[in-house]
Each structure stands twice: as structure tokens, then as C-alpha cells.
Design a protein around this motif. Structure first.
Motif, PDB file in Angstrom:
ATOM      1  N   LEU A  81      -9.458  -1.504  11.341  1.00 30.52           N
ATOM      2  CA  LEU A  81     -10.393  -0.759  10.498  1.00 30.52           C
ATOM      3  C   LEU A  81     -11.031  -1.665   9.452  1.00 30.52           C
ATOM      4  CD1 LEU A  81      -8.421   2.583   9.963  1.00 30.52           C
ATOM      5  CD2 LEU A  81     -10.427   2.208  11.417  1.00 30.52           C
ATOM      6  N   VAL A  82     -10.231  -2.508   8.836  1.00 29.83           N
ATOM      7  CA  VAL A  82     -10.760  -3.441   7.828  1.00 29.83           C
ATOM      8  C   VAL A  82     -11.709  -4.444   8.470  1.00 29.83           C
ATOM      9  CG1 VAL A  82     -10.148  -5.267   6.199  1.00 29.83           C
ATOM     10  CG2 VAL A  82      -8.768  -3.184   6.327  1.00 29.83           C
ATOM     11  N   ALA A  83     -11.270  -5.012   9.602  1.00 26.92           N
ATOM     12  CA  ALA A  83     -12.086  -6.038  10.268  1.00 26.92           C
ATOM     13  C   ALA A  83     -13.399  -5.453  10.780  1.00 26.92           C
ATOM     14  CB  ALA A  83     -11.304  -6.653  11.427  1.00 26.92           C
ATOM     15  N   LYS A  84     -13.375  -4.218  11.254  1.00 29.30           N
ATOM     16  CA  LYS A  84     -14.589  -3.602  11.778  1.00 29.30           C
ATOM     17  C   LYS A  84     -15.634  -3.410  10.690  1.00 29.30           C
ATOM     18  CE  LYS A  84     -16.346   0.468  14.208  1.00 29.30           C
ATOM     19  NZ  LYS A  84     -15.996   1.755  14.847  1.00 29.30           N
ATOM     20  N   ARG A  85     -15.222  -2.884   9.550  1.00 28.58           N
ATOM     21  CA  ARG A  85     -16.165  -2.697   8.446  1.00 28.58           C
ATOM     22  C   ARG A  85     -16.670  -4.027   7.924  1.00 28.58           C
ATOM     23  NH1 ARG A  85     -16.722   2.036   5.937  1.00 28.58           N
ATOM     24  NH2 ARG A  85     -17.212   0.988   3.987  1.00 28.58           N
ATOM     25  N   TRP A  86     -15.807  -5.004   7.868  1.00 28.75           N
ATOM     26  CA  TRP A  86     -16.179  -6.312   7.337  1.00 28.75           C
ATOM     27  C   TRP A  86     -17.136  -7.031   8.277  1.00 28.75           C
ATOM     28  CZ3 TRP A  86     -14.446 -11.394   8.949  1.00 28.75           C
ATOM     29  CH2 TRP A  86     -14.809 -12.411   8.077  1.00 28.75           C
ATOM     30  N   ALA A  87     -16.937  -6.861   9.588  1.00 32.50           N
ATOM     31  CA  ALA A  87     -17.768  -7.568  10.565  1.00 32.50           C
ATOM     32  C   ALA A  87     -19.225  -7.136  10.500  1.00 32.50           C
ATOM     33  CB  ALA A  87     -17.228  -7.353  11.986  1.00 32.50           C
ATOM     34  N   VAL A  88     -19.493  -5.932   9.993  1.00 35.73           N
ATOM     35  CA  VAL A  88     -20.878  -5.470   9.850  1.00 35.73           C
ATOM     36  C   VAL A  88     -21.339  -5.534   8.401  1.00 35.73           C
ATOM     37  CG1 VAL A  88     -20.810  -3.989  11.872  1.00 35.73           C
ATOM     38  CG2 VAL A  88     -20.074  -3.073   9.666  1.00 35.73           C
ATOM     39  N   GLY A  89     -20.649  -6.335   7.590  1.00 34.52           N
ATOM     40  CA  GLY A  89     -21.071  -6.552   6.214  1.00 34.52           C
ATOM     41  C   GLY A  89     -20.710  -5.439   5.257  1.00 34.52           C
ATOM     42  N   ARG A  90     -19.627  -4.706   5.529  1.00 35.70           N
ATOM     43  CA  ARG A  90     -19.239  -3.596   4.662  1.00 35.70           C
ATOM     44  C   ARG A  90     -17.814  -3.771   4.161  1.00 35.70           C
ATOM     45  NH1 ARG A  90     -21.467   1.504   8.295  1.00 35.70           N
ATOM     46  NH2 ARG A  90     -23.693   0.933   8.264  1.00 35.70           N
ATOM     47  N   TYR A  91     -17.583  -4.850   3.481  1.00 30.96           N
ATOM     48  CA  TYR A  91     -16.248  -5.069   2.917  1.00 30.96           C
ATOM     49  C   TYR A  91     -15.965  -4.014   1.861  1.00 30.96           C
ATOM     50  CZ  TYR A  91     -12.542  -7.060   0.068  1.00 30.96           C
ATOM     51  OH  TYR A  91     -11.385  -7.254  -0.643  1.00 30.96           O
ATOM     52  N   SER A  92     -14.741  -3.496   1.895  1.00 34.49           N
ATOM     53  CA  SER A  92     -14.348  -2.464   0.945  1.00 34.49           C
ATOM     54  C   SER A  92     -13.123  -2.929   0.160  1.00 34.49           C
ATOM     55  CB  SER A  92     -14.006  -1.163   1.684  1.00 34.49           C
ATOM     56  OG  SER A  92     -13.408  -0.239   0.795  1.00 34.49           O
ATOM     57  N   PRO A  93     -13.085  -2.605  -1.137  1.00 32.27           N
ATOM     58  CA  PRO A  93     -11.881  -2.915  -1.933  1.00 32.27           C
ATOM     59  C   PRO A  93     -10.621  -2.275  -1.368  1.00 32.27           C
ATOM     60  CG  PRO A  93     -13.725  -2.354  -3.371  1.00 32.27           C
ATOM     61  CD  PRO A  93     -14.157  -2.046  -1.968  1.00 32.27           C
ATOM     62  N   LEU A  94     -10.791  -1.266  -0.507  1.00 37.29           N
ATOM     63  CA  LEU A  94      -9.622  -0.654   0.128  1.00 37.29           C
ATOM     64  C   LEU A  94      -8.898  -1.632   1.043  1.00 37.29           C
ATOM     65  CD1 LEU A  94     -11.012   2.899   1.007  1.00 37.29           C
ATOM     66  CD2 LEU A  94      -9.472   2.253  -0.854  1.00 37.29           C
ATOM     67  N   ALA A  95      -9.536  -2.794   1.293  1.00 35.71           N
ATOM     68  CA  ALA A  95      -8.862  -3.825   2.081  1.00 35.71           C
ATOM     69  C   ALA A  95      -7.576  -4.262   1.409  1.00 35.71           C
ATOM     70  CB  ALA A  95      -9.793  -5.021   2.285  1.00 35.71           C
ATOM     71  N   LEU A  96      -7.528  -4.188   0.083  1.00 31.92           N
ATOM     72  CA  LEU A  96      -6.288  -4.543  -0.636  1.00 31.92           C
ATOM     73  C   LEU A  96      -5.177  -3.541  -0.308  1.00 31.92           C
ATOM     74  CD1 LEU A  96      -7.787  -5.540  -4.101  1.00 31.92           C
ATOM     75  CD2 LEU A  96      -6.937  -7.062  -2.304  1.00 31.92           C
ATOM     76  N   LEU A  97      -5.558  -2.265  -0.148  1.00 31.37           N
ATOM     77  CA  LEU A  97      -4.562  -1.266   0.262  1.00 31.37           C
ATOM     78  C   LEU A  97      -4.095  -1.556   1.688  1.00 31.37           C
ATOM     79  CD1 LEU A  97      -3.008   1.355  -0.198  1.00 31.37           C
ATOM     80  CD2 LEU A  97      -5.051   2.610   0.564  1.00 31.37           C
ATOM     81  N   ALA A  98      -5.031  -1.936   2.550  1.00 27.88           N
ATOM     82  CA  ALA A  98      -4.672  -2.292   3.918  1.00 27.88           C
ATOM     83  C   ALA A  98      -3.753  -3.510   3.936  1.00 27.88           C
ATOM     84  CB  ALA A  98      -5.932  -2.576   4.729  1.00 27.88           C
ATOM     85  N   LEU A  99      -3.999  -4.444   3.028  1.00 23.69           N
ATOM     86  CA  LEU A  99      -3.122  -5.622   2.938  1.00 23.69           C
ATOM     87  C   LEU A  99      -1.704  -5.194   2.578  1.00 23.69           C
ATOM     88  CD1 LEU A  99      -2.960  -8.762   2.937  1.00 23.69           C
ATOM     89  CD2 LEU A  99      -3.343  -8.646   0.461  1.00 23.69           C
ATOM     90  N   ALA A 100      -1.584  -4.241   1.666  1.00 24.61           N
ATOM     91  CA  ALA A 100      -0.253  -3.762   1.277  1.00 24.61           C
ATOM     92  C   ALA A 100       0.450  -3.086   2.451  1.00 24.61           C
ATOM     93  CB  ALA A 100      -0.377  -2.785   0.099  1.00 24.61           C
ATOM     94  N   VAL A 101      -0.325  -2.323   3.252  1.00 25.24           N
ATOM     95  CA  VAL A 101       0.261  -1.638   4.408  1.00 25.24           C
ATOM     96  C   VAL A 101       0.768  -2.651   5.429  1.00 25.24           C
ATOM     97  CG1 VAL A 101      -0.233  -0.133   6.371  1.00 25.24           C
ATOM     98  CG2 VAL A 101      -1.134   0.431   4.102  1.00 25.24           C
ATOM     99  N   THR A 102      -0.076  -3.605   5.785  1.00 26.40           N
ATOM    100  CA  THR A 102       0.342  -4.601   6.786  1.00 26.40           C
ATOM    101  C   THR A 102       1.444  -5.500   6.251  1.00 26.40           C
ATOM    102  OG1 THR A 102      -1.483  -6.044   6.066  1.00 26.40           O
ATOM    103  CG2 THR A 102      -1.884  -4.602   7.947  1.00 26.40           C
ATOM    104  N   ALA A 103       1.416  -5.755   4.930  1.00 26.52           N
ATOM    105  CA  ALA A 103       2.480  -6.565   4.325  1.00 26.52           C
ATOM    106  C   ALA A 103       3.820  -5.834   4.349  1.00 26.52           C
ATOM    107  CB  ALA A 103       2.105  -6.938   2.900  1.00 26.52           C
TER     108      ALA A 103
END
Length: 405
Positions: A81-103
Motif C-alpha cells: 500500500l505504501v509503495a503503490k501510493r509512493w510510486a505514483v507520487g503520493r507519499y503519505s506521512p502514514l508511511a511512518l505508521l506502516a513502518l511501525a507495523v512492519t517493524a
């Protein structure tokens, strides 16, 4: 893109309507953006497919139970989900939450199920954040090292595994598993940068086209008015001397002033013709110019020329071509344009319609009336996602034509 203007002098219309060159808008950015969007979509599908395939393969290999598979899949989906949004130029601060989940998924799977593949999803998200938030890069490196150290320390203590085996499996092997995630994410970033550079290059081309057209327009205006002003200056000076001289010739001075009056009137008319595109047009030049403008805007264009238009028909068809090209560049989201030229007719079609029904004629309405006055006709239609503008003259107007190359 954004960039883009790409037209000629003012288009022929009943009122003073400026074309993109006069306004200085960067028309063509929409088309450039559309090309970039298609490339980004292709990049997204390629990279996301690769990340998904590698991640699914790792989950299938490493999951010893359905519970572990669900845990690893949750981390993988979060990363996608993070990579998909980022690949089309839509980085979201929620990526930090995703980092916590994967961590959290990574150490949990490693300690509870001896599954090191949880690091793969973490690597994808961490790489995205490293590109978007450079100040966190060292923190991400330190956090990764700390997580590996914690797993290597906790796993033997809790599960009684051999410390060396744990170090190899959750240190060396885990880093090898993380490498594909990092590489694929970096590849997505590189493609994103290349596409951005392509868009910027297309925008620069469009802006250069605008500048060249402005220089051409300025040159035409100078040719019309420069000579006239010089002659007016000489004739007014002569009339002044004729009136001031003690043996002057008022009649001769009046003739000179009459000539000045006529010359100024002629210049005004010629300037109007330039401003409203009523002067004689070279249809072949207009056709080539339109083709170059579409290509500079990233639009694929196909020209089919089955005959040469006559001189009179060429003037009107040149104005129709200008107006149709301007409308496509300003209002459509075209990816493909088809131009068909016959001895006394022109058709311009594009695939940039929005599906909202046939649009109003706008500036073409004035040209339709002018064509009708010359015995021609102009029609527009929208069918199967294609908007088509067609102008035609009877054969009589094309007969006796002069070839215009």
C-alpha cells in the motif's frame, strides 16, 4: 508540466480572443502530464508486480503455519500500500505508521516462528521513507541494526536455539532477503525520476515553441509597422517643410498628408489581419506547425494527405486547423491525433474527449459562419471516444488551385 502555449498569432474569431501564445499559458502540460501518467502507471504495474511476486514467494516458503502466513501477509500488504501510493507520487506521512507495523511484524515472526522474511516488507517501507525523509536515514539504519541485534539476542534465550545459527539466519540471511525489497524500491524511485525529467524536457520544448512563435509574431508586426512608421516620419517632415517655407506649397503638403493618412489606414488593416489571422496562410506550413506542436506536447499525431488544397480553401482550412489544434492543446486530454487532408477538405480527430457529450463549438462557431459564406461547411461530432472536426469546400473552390508546398 507546468508545462506548457504552443500556438500561433491570435486565432480568427469574431471578437478579440487571445490564443495560447499571446496569453503565455503553458498549454501542453496536460498532455505532457498524461504521457507521464501512462509511464508511471507502467512503472507502477511492473515494480508492484515484482514486489508482490517476491513477497508472496517468501511468505509461501517461510510460513510454517497459517497463523504465520497471515502475519507475514499483513506486513507485505502494508508495504504494498505504501509503495503503490509512493510510486505514483503520493507519499503519505502514514508511511511512518506502516513502518511501525512492519517493524512489529518482522521481530514477531522471527522470534515466534523463526521466520526471517518479515524483514522484506520492512525493507520496502524503510526505503520509501529514506527517500522521502532523508533526515531519518541514519535512524532507519540504526533501527534495523538494533532489531537484528534484539532478535539474535532474544531468540536463543527464549527458544534455546544455537546463537550462531540464529545470527546466520536472522542476520546474514535476513539482510539477503531485505536486498530485493530495497533494490525494487530504488528501481521504482529511479524510474520516477526519469519520468519526471522527461516531463520537464517536454515542458521546455513547449516553452521554446512558444518563444519561437512570439519571435515570429514580433517579426511580422515589425515588418508591417516598421516600414510604415519610417515612411510616415519622412512624409510628415516633408509636409512640415512645405508649410514652413516662405514659398511653400500647401497643396503639395496636403497631398503628402493624404498619403500619410492612407498609409496609416492600410497599416491598421494589415495589423488587424495579423492579429486576427485573416491574412493569407500557407496551409502546408500550418499543417507542419500543428504536427510539431502536437509532438512537442507528447501527443502522437498521424497525417494523411491525399491531395493539395487550393489557395482560397487553404486560407480557411488553415484557420480551422489552427483553431482545432489550439482547442486540443488547451482543452482535451488527447494521446492521439489524426489529421486528414484532401483537395478541398480537412478532418482533425482526437481521442481526448471526456465522455460528456459534444462540446460547444466555441471559436469554431465563427469559422463555421465564414466557411458557410465561402460556400463551405464545418461540422463537429463525438463518437466512440473520438472528437472530430471536419471542414469541407465544394470542388469549385479547389479547382484552379495553386500547389502550396
Amino acid at each position: 508540466m507546468r508545462p506548457a502555449a504552443l500556438a500561433w498569432a491570435r486565432a480568427a474569431q469574431g471578437r478579440a480572443r487571445r490564443d495560447p501564445v499571446v496569453e503565455g499559458d503553458r498549454v501542453g502540460d496536460g498532455r505532457t502530464g498524461e504521457t507521464g501518467s501512462r509511464l508511471r502507471l507502467l512503472s507502477l504495474r511492473t515494480v508492484m508486480g515484482s514486489i508482490s511476486a517476491v513477497g508472496a514467494l517468501l511468505v509461501a516458503i517461510d510460513a510454517g503455519s497459517w497463523q504465520v502466513a497471515v502475519l507475514l501477509a499483513a506486513g507485505l500488504v502494508t508495504a504494498l500500500l505504501v509503495a503503490k501510493r509512493w510510486a505514483v507520487g503520493r507519499y503519505s506521512p502514514l508511511a511512518l505508521l506502516a513502518l511501525a507495523v512492519t517493524a512489529a511484524v518482522w521481530p514477531a515472526a522471527a522470534i515466534a516462528a523463526d521466520a526471517p522474511t518479515g524483514i522484506y516488507a520492512f525493507a520496502v517501507v524503510a526505503t520509501v521513507i529514506a527517500f522521502e525523509v532523508p533526515r531519518l536515514r541514519w535512524a532507519l539504519v540504526a533501527g534495523t541494526a538494533a532489531s537484528i541485534a534484539a532478535i539474535v539476542a532474544v531468540r536463543p534465550a527464549v527458544m534455546g536455539d544455537d546463537a550462531v545459527d540464529v545470527l546466520l539466519r536472522h542476520g546474514v540471511v535476513a539482510l539477503c532477503i531485505a536486498t530485493p525489497g530495497v533494490v525494487l524500491t530504488v528501481l521504482a524511485y529511479a524510474v520516477h525520476e526519469v519520468i519526471g525529467e522527461l516531463e520537464r524536457a517536454q515542458e521546455r520544448d513547449a516553452e521554446l515553441a512558444v518563444m519561437r512563435e512570439r519571435v515570429r509574431f514580433a517579426g511580422d508586426l515589425h515588418d508591417i509597422q516598421g516600414h510604415t512608421l519610417h515612411v510616415v516620419r519622412l512624409k510628415v517632415a516633408l509636409a512640415k517643410r512645405l508649410l514652413e517655407d516662405g514659398h511653400g506649397d500647401p497643396a503639395r503638403a496636403g497631398e503628402e498628408l493624404d498619403e500619410v493618412h492612407g498609409l496609416v489606414g492600410d497599416t491598421i488593416a494589415r495589423t488587424k489581419e495579423l492579429a486576427y489571422a485573416q491574412r493569407r496562410l500557407n496551409f502546408s506550413a500550418e499543417l507542419e506547425n500543428a504536427k510539431n506542436l502536437f509532438e512537442a506536447a507528447g501527443i502522437r499525431v498521424e497525417v494523411e494527405r491525399t491531395g493539395e488544397v487550393g489557395a482560397r480553401a487553404g486560407e480557411m482550412l488553415g484557420q480551422v486547423l489552427r483553431e482545432a489544434t489550439t482547442n486540443i492543446l488547451r482543452h482535451a486530454e488527447a494521446g492521439h491525433v489524426w489529421i486528414t487532408v484532401s483537395e478541398a477538405g480537412l478532418t482533425v480527430a482526437n481521442d481526448g474527449v471526456d465522455g460528456g457529450g459534444t462540446a460547444a463549438l466555441g471559436g469554431l462557431a465563427v469559422l463555421r459562419d465564414r466557411l458557410a459564406a465561402e460556400g463551405g461547411e464545418l461540422t463537429v461530432e463525438q463518437e466512440d471516444g473520438v472528437f472530430r472536426t471536419a471542414a469541407a469546400f465544394p470542388g469549385a473552390l479547389a479547382q484552379g488551385r495553386t500547389t502550396d508546398r
